[in-house]
Design a protein around this motif. Structure first.
Motif, short mmCIF file in Angstrom:
data_model
loop_
_atom_site.label_atom_id
_atom_site.label_comp_id
_atom_site.label_asym_id
_atom_site.label_seq_id
_atom_site.Cartn_x
_atom_site.Cartn_y
_atom_site.Cartn_z
N GLN A 1 0.86 -1.17 0.00
CA GLN A 1 0.00 0.00 0.00
C GLN A 1 0.90 1.23 0.00
OE1 GLN A 1 -2.72 0.77 3.41
NE2 GLN A 1 -4.23 0.06 1.93
N ILE A 2 0.64 2.15 -0.93
CA ILE A 2 1.47 3.35 -1.06
C ILE A 2 0.59 4.59 -1.16
CG2 ILE A 2 3.40 2.16 -2.17
CD1 ILE A 2 2.40 3.32 -4.86
N SER A 3 1.21 5.73 -0.87
CA SER A 3 0.62 7.02 -1.20
C SER A 3 1.54 7.63 -2.25
CB SER A 3 0.54 7.93 0.03
OG SER A 3 -0.45 7.45 0.91
N VAL A 4 0.95 8.32 -3.21
CA VAL A 4 1.71 8.93 -4.30
C VAL A 4 1.73 10.43 -4.08
CG1 VAL A 4 1.94 9.17 -6.80
CG2 VAL A 4 0.93 7.08 -5.84
N VAL A 5 2.93 11.00 -4.09
CA VAL A 5 3.12 12.42 -3.85
C VAL A 5 3.70 13.04 -5.11
CG1 VAL A 5 4.33 14.13 -2.43
CG2 VAL A 5 3.57 11.97 -1.41
N GLY A 6 3.18 14.21 -5.48
CA GLY A 6 3.67 14.92 -6.64
C GLY A 6 4.34 16.22 -6.24
N ALA A 7 5.43 16.55 -6.93
CA ALA A 7 6.14 17.82 -6.71
C ALA A 7 6.37 18.45 -8.08
CB ALA A 7 7.47 17.58 -6.01
N ASN A 8 6.24 19.78 -8.15
CA ASN A 8 6.55 20.45 -9.41
C ASN A 8 7.64 21.48 -9.16
OD1 ASN A 8 5.33 22.81 -8.47
ND2 ASN A 8 3.41 22.44 -9.54
N PRO A 9 8.22 22.01 -10.23
CA PRO A 9 9.35 22.95 -10.07
C PRO A 9 9.03 24.18 -9.23
CG PRO A 9 9.19 22.22 -12.34
CD PRO A 9 7.97 21.70 -11.63
N GLY A 10 7.77 24.57 -9.12
CA GLY A 10 7.39 25.73 -8.32
C GLY A 10 7.32 25.44 -6.83
N ALA A 11 7.89 24.30 -6.41
CA ALA A 11 7.95 23.88 -5.01
C ALA A 11 6.59 23.50 -4.44
CB ALA A 11 8.63 24.94 -4.14
N ASP A 12 5.62 23.32 -5.31
CA ASP A 12 4.30 22.87 -4.88
C ASP A 12 4.32 21.35 -4.76
OD1 ASP A 12 1.17 22.43 -6.58
OD2 ASP A 12 1.47 22.80 -4.45
N THR A 13 3.90 20.82 -3.63
CA THR A 13 3.78 19.38 -3.47
C THR A 13 2.38 19.06 -2.98
OG1 THR A 13 4.55 19.39 -1.17
CG2 THR A 13 6.21 19.07 -2.89
N ARG A 14 1.89 17.88 -3.39
CA ARG A 14 0.59 17.46 -2.91
C ARG A 14 0.48 15.95 -2.99
NH1 ARG A 14 -4.10 16.71 -6.29
NH2 ARG A 14 -3.57 16.69 -8.48
N VAL A 15 -0.37 15.40 -2.15
CA VAL A 15 -0.66 13.98 -2.20
C VAL A 15 -1.65 13.77 -3.33
CG1 VAL A 15 -1.65 12.01 -0.96
CG2 VAL A 15 -0.23 13.68 0.26
N ILE A 16 -1.27 12.92 -4.27
CA ILE A 16 -2.12 12.65 -5.44
C ILE A 16 -3.05 11.48 -5.16
CG2 ILE A 16 -2.11 12.08 -7.90
CD1 ILE A 16 -0.65 14.73 -7.25
N ALA A 17 -2.53 10.45 -4.51
CA ALA A 17 -3.32 9.25 -4.21
C ALA A 17 -2.90 8.73 -2.85
CB ALA A 17 -3.09 8.19 -5.27
N SER A 18 -3.87 8.44 -2.01
CA SER A 18 -3.59 7.93 -0.67
C SER A 18 -3.94 6.46 -0.55
CB SER A 18 -4.41 8.69 0.37
OG SER A 18 -4.02 10.04 0.42
N ARG A 19 -2.98 5.70 -0.04
CA ARG A 19 -3.20 4.30 0.32
C ARG A 19 -3.80 3.47 -0.80
NH1 ARG A 19 -1.80 3.99 5.49
NH2 ARG A 19 -2.73 1.96 5.86
#
Length: 112
Positions: A40-58
């Motif tokens: 089971q994983i969570s997927v985290v996204g980061a972009n060059p503007g230093a914005d990060t967010r959880v894309i998919a949880s568990r």
């Protein structure tokens, strides 16, 4: 010789109604080496503007390419990163597919 890892199909999500298989790539291929089908994983996204967010949880990993495999899960293409296929509800699958073109994706291994 064909193995089960040469095929990706509905059988991978048959026990989980309403789930869709969604492929994406994580930048660090070394991380994929510690992942396993069923994790089971969570997927985290980061972009060059230093914005990060959880894309998919568990979400559950449905398939991973084997080193040196051939067939449907051959990961020796020129694409960068490691291929990961998860089973997710349709909304999460769409979010993850869209995020793959916008963010650099990484994963967090979750405890069961």
């Amino acid at each position: 010789m064909l193995t089960s890892s040469d095929f990706v199909g509905k059988g991978l999500v048959a026990d989980s109604d309403g789930l869709t298989l969604v492929p994406f790539r994580i930048e660090d291929k070394g991380v994929a080496g510690v992942l396993g089908v069923g994790n089971q994983i969570s997927v985290v996204g980061a972009n060059p503007g230093a914005d990060t967010r959880v894309i998919a949880s568990r979400v559950r990993i449905a398939a991973l390419p084997s080193p040196g495999s051939s067939g449907a899960l051959d990961d020796s293409s020129s694409s960068s990163g490691a291929l990961v296929i998860v089973a997710a509800d349709s909304h999460t699958a769409r979010e993850l597919a869209a995020a793959a073109s916008e963010y650099t994706l990484s994963v967090v291994l979750e405890s069961d």
